[in-house]
Design a protein around this motif. Structure first.
Motif, short mmCIF file in Angstrom:
data_model
loop_
_atom_site.label_atom_id
_atom_site.label_comp_id
_atom_site.label_asym_id
_atom_site.label_seq_id
_atom_site.Cartn_x
_atom_site.Cartn_y
_atom_site.Cartn_z
N ASN A 92 36.63 47.73 48.62
CA ASN A 92 35.68 47.31 47.59
C ASN A 92 35.10 45.93 47.89
OD1 ASN A 92 35.93 49.64 46.15
ND2 ASN A 92 37.44 48.85 44.71
N ALA A 93 35.91 45.06 48.46
CA ALA A 93 35.46 43.71 48.80
C ALA A 93 36.47 43.09 49.74
CB ALA A 93 35.32 42.85 47.54
N GLY A 94 35.98 42.31 50.70
CA GLY A 94 36.88 41.62 51.62
C GLY A 94 37.29 42.48 52.79
N THR A 95 38.41 42.10 53.39
CA THR A 95 38.91 42.78 54.59
C THR A 95 39.79 43.96 54.23
OG1 THR A 95 38.86 40.70 55.83
CG2 THR A 95 40.22 42.47 56.73
N PRO A 96 39.48 45.17 54.71
CA PRO A 96 40.30 46.33 54.42
C PRO A 96 41.76 46.11 54.82
CG PRO A 96 38.24 46.99 55.43
CD PRO A 96 38.30 45.50 55.53
N LEU A 97 42.66 46.78 54.13
CA LEU A 97 44.11 46.74 54.33
C LEU A 97 44.79 45.53 53.70
CD1 LEU A 97 43.04 48.56 56.86
CD2 LEU A 97 45.40 48.30 57.64
N ILE A 98 44.04 44.45 53.39
CA ILE A 98 44.66 43.30 52.75
C ILE A 98 44.73 43.60 51.26
CG2 ILE A 98 44.62 40.80 52.42
CD1 ILE A 98 44.91 41.73 55.33
N PRO A 101 43.65 49.97 50.57
CA PRO A 101 44.06 51.13 51.38
C PRO A 101 43.60 51.02 52.83
CG PRO A 101 42.29 51.71 49.83
CD PRO A 101 42.75 50.33 49.48
N GLY A 102 44.23 51.82 53.69
CA GLY A 102 43.85 51.88 55.09
C GLY A 102 45.00 51.81 56.07
N TYR A 103 46.16 51.31 55.60
CA TYR A 103 47.30 51.15 56.51
C TYR A 103 47.71 52.47 57.16
CZ TYR A 103 52.20 51.22 57.84
OH TYR A 103 53.37 51.45 58.51
N HIS A 104 47.83 53.52 56.36
CA HIS A 104 48.31 54.80 56.88
C HIS A 104 47.32 55.39 57.88
CE1 HIS A 104 51.62 54.82 54.04
NE2 HIS A 104 50.77 54.54 53.07
N LEU A 105 46.03 55.24 57.62
CA LEU A 105 45.02 55.74 58.55
C LEU A 105 45.07 54.98 59.87
CD1 LEU A 105 42.51 57.39 59.30
CD2 LEU A 105 41.12 55.66 58.11
N VAL A 106 45.12 53.66 59.79
CA VAL A 106 45.17 52.84 61.01
C VAL A 106 46.44 53.15 61.81
CG1 VAL A 106 45.38 50.48 61.89
CG2 VAL A 106 43.73 50.99 60.09
N GLY A 143 50.41 39.18 48.12
CA GLY A 143 49.68 40.17 47.32
C GLY A 143 49.74 39.86 45.83
N PHE A 144 49.79 40.91 45.01
CA PHE A 144 49.87 40.74 43.57
C PHE A 144 51.33 40.61 43.13
CE2 PHE A 144 45.65 42.58 43.82
CZ PHE A 144 44.98 41.96 42.77
N TYR A 169 47.46 37.15 44.74
CA TYR A 169 46.30 37.57 43.98
C TYR A 169 46.76 37.79 42.54
CZ TYR A 169 43.59 38.53 48.23
OH TYR A 169 42.90 38.41 49.42
N GLU A 170 45.88 37.61 41.58
CA GLU A 170 46.26 37.89 40.20
C GLU A 170 45.06 38.39 39.41
OE1 GLU A 170 48.12 39.28 38.27
OE2 GLU A 170 49.78 37.90 38.66
N SER A 171 45.34 39.25 38.43
CA SER A 171 44.28 39.85 37.62
C SER A 171 44.02 39.01 36.37
CB SER A 171 44.69 41.27 37.19
OG SER A 171 45.77 41.20 36.28
N THR A 172 42.88 39.25 35.76
CA THR A 172 42.49 38.55 34.54
C THR A 172 43.56 38.64 33.47
OG1 THR A 172 40.14 38.92 34.94
CG2 THR A 172 40.79 38.52 32.67
N HIS A 173 44.10 39.83 33.27
CA HIS A 173 45.00 40.07 32.15
C HIS A 173 46.41 39.54 32.35
CE1 HIS A 173 41.80 42.52 30.56
NE2 HIS A 173 41.82 43.29 31.64
N ARG A 174 46.78 39.20 33.59
CA ARG A 174 48.15 38.74 33.83
C ARG A 174 48.23 37.29 34.30
NH1 ARG A 174 48.62 43.82 36.39
NH2 ARG A 174 48.76 42.83 38.42
#
Length: 285
Positions: A92-98, A101-106, A143-144, A169-174
C-alpha cells in the motif's frame, strides 16, 4: 548510459518495488519504468494502488496479494513467472515486506531459483529514524506493538535493556495506550520521538521524554491521528553499584514485605527504575 532510464525488464523475474509513503514525488524513475512494463503487478490493495497508477498514467494488470491470501495465491504467481511473465510486487505504501505481505512469495522464488530484484525506495521506519536525532548506527525494527495491553507490556519488558535504538509502527487508535505502557515499563524519562504522517501535508516529528511526549499528544486530537512511527532511545545501563545496593535493601525488605512491594521500595530508596530492579531480582533470587 543512464541505467535508470534504460531499465530493461527481464522475463520471469520478481521485482520488489517501493511506492511513496505519502508524497508521490518520492517515487523513483526506475520504479515507474518497471511498473509500466511488467506483465503483472501484485498489490496489497489494488484499489489503493490503482489511485497511484492513475496519477502516473500507468496501465497494469493487477493481482491481489495480501496477508490473508498470500500463501494460497503463491502458486498462481509462481506459474506466471515460470511461463516467462515478469511481476512487480508493491504494498500500500513504502517498501514491500516491511510489515507488509510478500515474504512467502519471495522465499518461494528464491527456493526454486527465480531471480528477485529489489529496488531501493521509501520506508517510513528509515525516514523517521534519519530525522529523529537518536543514534542510527545500530537499531532494531520491531514492527507494530501487540494490540493487547498485557502482550504489549510483555514485549516492551523484553526490550527494556536493549541498547540499540528501537523502531515501532503504531496506529491512531493505539498510540496513546502504547505511550502509556512505555512510561510504565521503560520509565517516564526514556526519550522517544514520534514521527507522524511522514512526507504528507501534516507531517510532524516531535521528541521528548516519553511522559512529556504523552502529555503533548493528549493536548490535541490531531497529534495522535494518522500513521505514526515511534523511535525509542536505546537503554543506557544503570550504575551496577546502585543495583547491588538496591538488591541488598530489597533482600532485607523481602523478609517483611511481598516481593513486588519490596522491589518498589528498594528501587525508590536507591533511585533505580523499578522494572530494572524487578528483572534483576528475578534473575538473581
Amino acid at each position: 548510459m543512464n541505467y535508470e532510464n534504460q531499465q530493461v525488464i527481464s522475463i520471469a523475474k520478481l521485482y520488489i518495488v517501493p511506492t511513496p509513503i505519502g508524497n508521490y514525488g518520492d517515487i523513483t524513475q526506475r520504479a515507474l519504468n518497471i511498473l509500466k512494463k511488467v506483465h503483472w503487478v501484485a498489490a496489497e490493495d489494488t484499489r489503493r494502488t490503482g489511485v497511484l497508477f492513475k496519477y502516473f498514467g500507468i496501465k497494469a494488470r493487477f493481482f491481489s496479494l495480501h496477508n490473508y491470501n498470500e500463501q494460497q495465491k503463491i502458486d498462481q504467481l509462481i506459474t506466471k513467472l515460470k511461463y516467462g511473465q515478469s511481476i512487480a510486487l508493491v504494498s500500500n505504501a513504502g517498501t514491500p515486506l516491511i510489515n507488509d505481505p510478500g515474504y512467502h512469495l519471495v522465499n518461494r522464488c528464491r527456493e526454486i531459483g527465480i531471480q528477485v530484484i529489489p529496488l531501493p525506495g521509501a520506508c517510513a521506519a528509515i525516514t523517521a529514524l534519519c530525522a529523529s536525532g537518536i543514534s542510527s548506527d545500530r537499531f532494531c525494527y520491531e514492527g507494530f506493538l501487540p494490540v493487547k495491553k498485557k502482550s504489549r507490556q510483555s514485549k516492551l519488558t523484553s526490550l527494556l535493556e536493549e541498547p540499540r535504538t528501537l523502531i515501532f509502527y503504531e496506529s491512531t487508535h493505539r498510540l496513546v495506550d502504547s505511550l502509556r505502557d512505555i512510561v510504565e515499563v521503560m520509565g517516564k524519562d526514556r526519550y522517544v520521538v514520534l514521527a507522524r504522517e511522514l512526507t504528507k501535508t501534516w507531517e510532524n516529528i516531535h521528541g521528548a521524554s516519553v511522559k512529556t511526549l504523552l502529555e503533548w499528544v493528549l493536548e490535541k486530537d490531531i497529534r495522535h491521528r494518522g500513521e505514526s512511527v515511534l523511535i525509542i532511545k536505546g537503554y543506557k545501563a544503570t550504575n551496577t553499584s546502585s543495583i547491588v545496593e538496591g538488591m541488598r535493601t530489597f533482600i532485607l525488605l523481602k523478609k517483611e514485605l511481598p516481593f513486588k512491594k519490596a522491589v518498589t521500595l528498594a528501587a525508590k530508596i536507591h533511585s533505580i527504575k523499578k522494572n530494572i530492579l524487578y528483572k534483576y531480582a528475578l534473575e538473581h533470587i
